[in-house]
Design a protein around this motif. Structure first.
Motif, PDB file in Angstrom:
ATOM      1  N   LYS A   4       0.815  -1.210   0.000  1.00 41.51           N
ATOM      2  CA  LYS A   4       0.000   0.000   0.000  1.00 41.51           C
ATOM      3  C   LYS A   4       0.848   1.259   0.000  1.00 41.51           C
ATOM      4  O   LYS A   4       0.332   2.358  -0.144  1.00 41.51           O
ATOM      5  CB  LYS A   4      -0.928   0.002   1.221  1.00 41.51           C
ATOM      6  CG  LYS A   4      -1.964  -1.117   1.198  1.00 41.51           C
ATOM      7  CD  LYS A   4      -2.867  -1.042   2.417  1.00 41.51           C
ATOM      8  CE  LYS A   4      -3.916  -2.161   2.384  1.00 41.51           C
ATOM      9  NZ  LYS A   4      -4.806  -2.115   3.580  1.00 41.51           N
ATOM     10  N   SER A   5       2.160   1.096   0.149  1.00 42.83           N
ATOM     11  CA  SER A   5       3.048   2.247   0.173  1.00 42.83           C
ATOM     12  C   SER A   5       4.435   1.805  -0.286  1.00 42.83           C
ATOM     13  O   SER A   5       4.751   0.613  -0.312  1.00 42.83           O
ATOM     14  CB  SER A   5       3.128   2.845   1.576  1.00 42.83           C
ATOM     15  OG  SER A   5       3.722   1.921   2.474  1.00 42.83           O
ATOM     16  N   LEU A   6       5.264   2.779  -0.620  1.00 39.87           N
ATOM     17  CA  LEU A   6       6.631   2.478  -1.049  1.00 39.87           C
ATOM     18  C   LEU A   6       7.457   1.814   0.050  1.00 39.87           C
ATOM     19  O   LEU A   6       8.179   0.849  -0.236  1.00 39.87           O
ATOM     20  CB  LEU A   6       7.309   3.765  -1.540  1.00 39.87           C
ATOM     21  CG  LEU A   6       8.734   3.611  -2.068  1.00 39.87           C
ATOM     22  CD1 LEU A   6       8.778   2.661  -3.250  1.00 39.87           C
ATOM     23  CD2 LEU A   6       9.305   4.978  -2.458  1.00 39.87           C
ATOM     24  N   PHE A  79      11.903  -1.557  -8.970  1.00 37.44           N
ATOM     25  CA  PHE A  79      10.524  -1.602  -8.475  1.00 37.44           C
ATOM     26  C   PHE A  79      10.150  -0.275  -7.806  1.00 37.44           C
ATOM     27  O   PHE A  79       9.021   0.217  -7.952  1.00 37.44           O
ATOM     28  CB  PHE A  79      10.350  -2.755  -7.492  1.00 37.44           C
ATOM     29  CG  PHE A  79      10.337  -4.120  -8.153  1.00 37.44           C
ATOM     30  CD1 PHE A  79      10.384  -4.251  -9.528  1.00 37.44           C
ATOM     31  CD2 PHE A  79      10.279  -5.276  -7.383  1.00 37.44           C
ATOM     32  CE1 PHE A  79      10.368  -5.495 -10.139  1.00 37.44           C
ATOM     33  CE2 PHE A  79      10.259  -6.522  -7.972  1.00 37.44           C
ATOM     34  CZ  PHE A  79      10.311  -6.639  -9.364  1.00 37.44           C
ATOM     35  N   ALA A  80      11.085   0.307  -7.069  1.00 38.57           N
ATOM     36  CA  ALA A  80      10.814   1.596  -6.433  1.00 38.57           C
ATOM     37  C   ALA A  80      10.597   2.679  -7.495  1.00 38.57           C
ATOM     38  O   ALA A  80       9.705   3.524  -7.357  1.00 38.57           O
ATOM     39  CB  ALA A  80      11.970   1.982  -5.519  1.00 38.57           C
ATOM     40  N   ALA A  81      11.387   2.653  -8.569  1.00 37.39           N
ATOM     41  CA  ALA A  81      11.241   3.632  -9.649  1.00 37.39           C
ATOM     42  C   ALA A  81       9.885   3.491 -10.326  1.00 37.39           C
ATOM     43  O   ALA A  81       9.215   4.493 -10.622  1.00 37.39           O
ATOM     44  CB  ALA A  81      12.368   3.456 -10.666  1.00 37.39           C
ATOM     45  N   ASN A  87       2.710   6.314  -9.660  1.00 39.80           N
ATOM     46  CA  ASN A  87       1.792   6.780  -8.625  1.00 39.80           C
ATOM     47  C   ASN A  87       1.827   8.283  -8.401  1.00 39.80           C
ATOM     48  O   ASN A  87       0.939   8.823  -7.745  1.00 39.80           O
ATOM     49  CB  ASN A  87       2.075   6.058  -7.302  1.00 39.80           C
ATOM     50  CG  ASN A  87       1.540   4.643  -7.287  1.00 39.80           C
ATOM     51  OD1 ASN A  87       0.331   4.423  -7.256  1.00 39.80           O
ATOM     52  ND2 ASN A  87       2.437   3.667  -7.347  1.00 39.80           N
ATOM     53  N   HIS A  88       2.823   8.966  -8.932  1.00 36.73           N
ATOM     54  CA  HIS A  88       2.839  10.423  -8.882  1.00 36.73           C
ATOM     55  C   HIS A  88       1.974  10.935 -10.025  1.00 36.73           C
ATOM     56  O   HIS A  88       2.277  10.709 -11.200  1.00 36.73           O
ATOM     57  CB  HIS A  88       4.265  10.950  -9.015  1.00 36.73           C
ATOM     58  CG  HIS A  88       5.082  10.778  -7.782  1.00 36.73           C
ATOM     59  ND1 HIS A  88       6.155  11.582  -7.468  1.00 36.73           N
ATOM     60  CD2 HIS A  88       4.982   9.890  -6.757  1.00 36.73           C
ATOM     61  CE1 HIS A  88       6.677  11.211  -6.320  1.00 36.73           C
ATOM     62  NE2 HIS A  88       5.985  10.185  -5.868  1.00 36.73           N
ATOM     63  N   LYS A  89       0.922  11.643  -9.709  1.00 39.73           N
ATOM     64  CA  LYS A  89      -0.068  12.040 -10.711  1.00 39.73           C
ATOM     65  C   LYS A  89       0.533  12.797 -11.879  1.00 39.73           C
ATOM     66  O   LYS A  89       0.096  12.655 -13.019  1.00 39.73           O
ATOM     67  CB  LYS A  89      -1.159  12.888 -10.042  1.00 39.73           C
ATOM     68  CG  LYS A  89      -2.336  13.216 -10.949  1.00 39.73           C
ATOM     69  CD  LYS A  89      -3.418  13.964 -10.196  1.00 39.73           C
ATOM     70  CE  LYS A  89      -4.623  14.256 -11.084  1.00 39.73           C
ATOM     71  NZ  LYS A  89      -5.686  14.979 -10.345  1.00 39.73           N
ATOM     72  N   LYS A  90       1.530  13.618 -11.624  1.00 43.59           N
ATOM     73  CA  LYS A  90       2.151  14.426 -12.673  1.00 43.59           C
ATOM     74  C   LYS A  90       3.541  13.924 -13.037  1.00 43.59           C
ATOM     75  O   LYS A  90       4.288  14.603 -13.738  1.00 43.59           O
ATOM     76  CB  LYS A  90       2.211  15.890 -12.234  1.00 43.59           C
ATOM     77  CG  LYS A  90       0.845  16.497 -11.931  1.00 43.59           C
ATOM     78  CD  LYS A  90       0.983  17.951 -11.522  1.00 43.59           C
ATOM     79  CE  LYS A  90      -0.364  18.532 -11.101  1.00 43.59           C
ATOM     80  NZ  LYS A  90      -0.817  18.009  -9.817  1.00 43.59           N
ATOM     81  N   GLY A  91       3.909  12.738 -12.564  1.00 41.05           N
ATOM     82  CA  GLY A  91       5.204  12.181 -12.903  1.00 41.05           C
ATOM     83  C   GLY A  91       6.290  12.598 -11.927  1.00 41.05           C
ATOM     84  O   GLY A  91       6.051  13.317 -10.952  1.00 41.05           O
ATOM     85  N   ALA A 285      -8.163   4.353 -11.275  1.00 44.92           N
ATOM     86  CA  ALA A 285      -9.083   3.717 -10.333  1.00 44.92           C
ATOM     87  C   ALA A 285      -8.470   2.484  -9.670  1.00 44.92           C
ATOM     88  O   ALA A 285      -9.047   1.940  -8.728  1.00 44.92           O
ATOM     89  CB  ALA A 285     -10.378   3.330 -11.053  1.00 44.92           C
ATOM     90  N   SER A 286      -7.309   2.044 -10.140  1.00 42.95           N
ATOM     91  CA  SER A 286      -6.655   0.858  -9.581  1.00 42.95           C
ATOM     92  C   SER A 286      -5.876   1.223  -8.324  1.00 42.95           C
ATOM     93  O   SER A 286      -5.445   2.366  -8.157  1.00 42.95           O
ATOM     94  CB  SER A 286      -5.709   0.232 -10.607  1.00 42.95           C
ATOM     95  OG  SER A 286      -6.389  -0.105 -11.801  1.00 42.95           O
ATOM     96  N   THR A 287      -5.676   0.246  -7.464  1.00 39.78           N
ATOM     97  CA  THR A 287      -4.840   0.459  -6.288  1.00 39.78           C
ATOM     98  C   THR A 287      -3.375   0.496  -6.722  1.00 39.78           C
ATOM     99  O   THR A 287      -3.032   0.006  -7.807  1.00 39.78           O
ATOM    100  CB  THR A 287      -5.029  -0.663  -5.263  1.00 39.78           C
ATOM    101  OG1 THR A 287      -4.545  -1.898  -5.833  1.00 39.78           O
ATOM    102  CG2 THR A 287      -6.493  -0.814  -4.877  1.00 39.78           C
ATOM    103  N   PRO A 288      -2.485   1.083  -5.921  1.00 31.60           N
ATOM    104  CA  PRO A 288      -1.064   1.106  -6.291  1.00 31.60           C
ATOM    105  C   PRO A 288      -0.509  -0.286  -6.594  1.00 31.60           C
ATOM    106  O   PRO A 288       0.272  -0.454  -7.530  1.00 31.60           O
ATOM    107  CB  PRO A 288      -0.394   1.720  -5.056  1.00 31.60           C
ATOM    108  CG  PRO A 288      -1.441   2.608  -4.479  1.00 31.60           C
ATOM    109  CD  PRO A 288      -2.737   1.875  -4.704  1.00 31.60           C
ATOM    110  N   ARG A 289      -0.893  -1.289  -5.821  1.00 31.72           N
ATOM    111  CA  ARG A 289      -0.383  -2.637  -6.068  1.00 31.72           C
ATOM    112  C   ARG A 289      -0.933  -3.198  -7.374  1.00 31.72           C
ATOM    113  O   ARG A 289      -0.211  -3.865  -8.125  1.00 31.72           O
ATOM    114  CB  ARG A 289      -0.766  -3.567  -4.912  1.00 31.72           C
ATOM    115  CG  ARG A 289      -0.300  -5.009  -5.126  1.00 31.72           C
ATOM    116  CD  ARG A 289      -0.630  -5.888  -3.935  1.00 31.72           C
ATOM    117  NE  ARG A 289      -0.313  -7.281  -4.210  1.00 31.72           N
ATOM    118  CZ  ARG A 289      -1.156  -8.151  -4.750  1.00 31.72           C
ATOM    119  NH1 ARG A 289      -2.380  -7.760  -5.083  1.00 31.72           N
ATOM    120  NH2 ARG A 289      -0.802  -9.404  -4.974  1.00 31.72           N
TER     121      ARG A 289
END
Length: 310
Positions: A4-6, A79-81, A87-91, A285-289
């Protein structure tokens, strides 16, 4: 594995082997396949896999044939990249990514472009089968009033600046968007009727409901579509269900990202940035995972540094 988070993602992939096994499951689903010949059931070696077909007999790892090929960067960093970029809306800029991940700016730039290669649509998306479609064009580039005088277009509309160098016109982007659905983008050299109609025909089935503004490039679309226009030149922006506000809202996100995060994008790479923004929007609409796993499944696309910078 419900990240759910980095920090949760990084905690899970502390070991490189854990990340390799995770990606093998995502890519092959339990059925390893040789990327060289397509033969299934290769056998395990100390450093990866080897094809069981004697006519091939090549060694490989799960990275071969993907955006990770020939990369010495650990999967954990990759994977972190991917997590940050999607997940950053504007990149995220290559400078910021290099700081966040402890890699050089040049490496971060290449990593982001490989991620954009992964985010490309693998097949033309069809819009409007059960939803209203809006079509519009936008122009990427600074305002004339904000440019130095020698960089502005002359009053005679000449394509030469005062110092004799060619005038650089704004970049033109065409967009199609479903209300509550997907967006499709394309960079074109000119906002001509031919470019606009061919773009719409490729992504919108005949007979679909289509809204545009009054720009003449959209004239004649009523022959194939249920086409309605809104006249912005008369300061009319909504007429019942007829409007292009959905695509206009998307343009604001795109431009805030290009201007605020990346600052400047070349003609050569603009299409890649458009792929990035479209993919992020289409999976909003998808979750980060869910996004992370979906994009990993679509990572079988290799891009070399020489090809990128040619």
């Amino acid at each position: 594995m419900n990240f759910k988070s980095l920090p949760q993602l990084l905690d899970y992939f502390k070991e490189e082997q854990t990340a390799i096994e995770y990606y093998e499951k995502i890519r092959w689903g339990g059925n390893p396949t040789c990327p060289h010949c397509g033969k299934e059931k290769p056998y395990k070696t100390n450093r990866g896999w080897r094809c069981s077909d004697s006519s091939c007999d090549k060694k490989f790892t799960v990275k071969v044939g993907t955006i990770f090929q020939s990369s010495k960067i650990p999967f954990r960093t990759w994977f972190a990249a991917i997590w940050l970029a999607t997940n950053h809306k504007k990149g995220i800029s290559s400078v910021q990514l290099s700081i966040d991940l402890g890699i050089t700016q040049k490496t971060a730039w290449f990593v982001l472009h490989r991620i954009r290669e992964m985010l490309k649509e693998k097949a033309p998306a069809m819009l409007g089968e059960n939803n209203m479609v809006e079509a519009d064009e936008t122009y990427i580039g600074g305002r004339e009033t904000n440019k130095h005088f020698r960089h502005r277009r002359s009053r005679e509309n000449k394509l030469l600046r005062n110092d004799g160098k060619p005038y650089k016109e704004k970049k033109i982007v065409l967009g199609l968007i479903e209300r509550s659905g997907k967006v499709v983008l394309r960079h074109v050299p000119n906002a001509t009727k031919e470019n606009m109609v061919s773009f719409i025909e490729q992504h919108v089935p005949e007979g679909a409901r289509l809204n545009t503004d009054e720009f003449k490039g959209y004239s004649g679309l009523g022959k194939w579509y249920n086409h309605e226009t809104i006249n912005h030149s008369l300061s009319v922006y909504v007429d019942g269900e007829v409007h292009t506000n959905t695509i206009e809202n998307f343009w604001s996100v795109l431009k805030r990202g290009l201007y605020g995060i990346y600052h400047q994008v070349s003609d050569k790479h603009l299409e890649r940035y458009l792929d990035e923004f479209a993919a992020r929007f289409n999976e909003r609409a998808s979750t980060p995972r869910e996004k992370f796993n979906k994009f990993l499944r679509e990572s079988e696309s290799y891009l070399s540094y020489d090809e990128l910078t040619a």
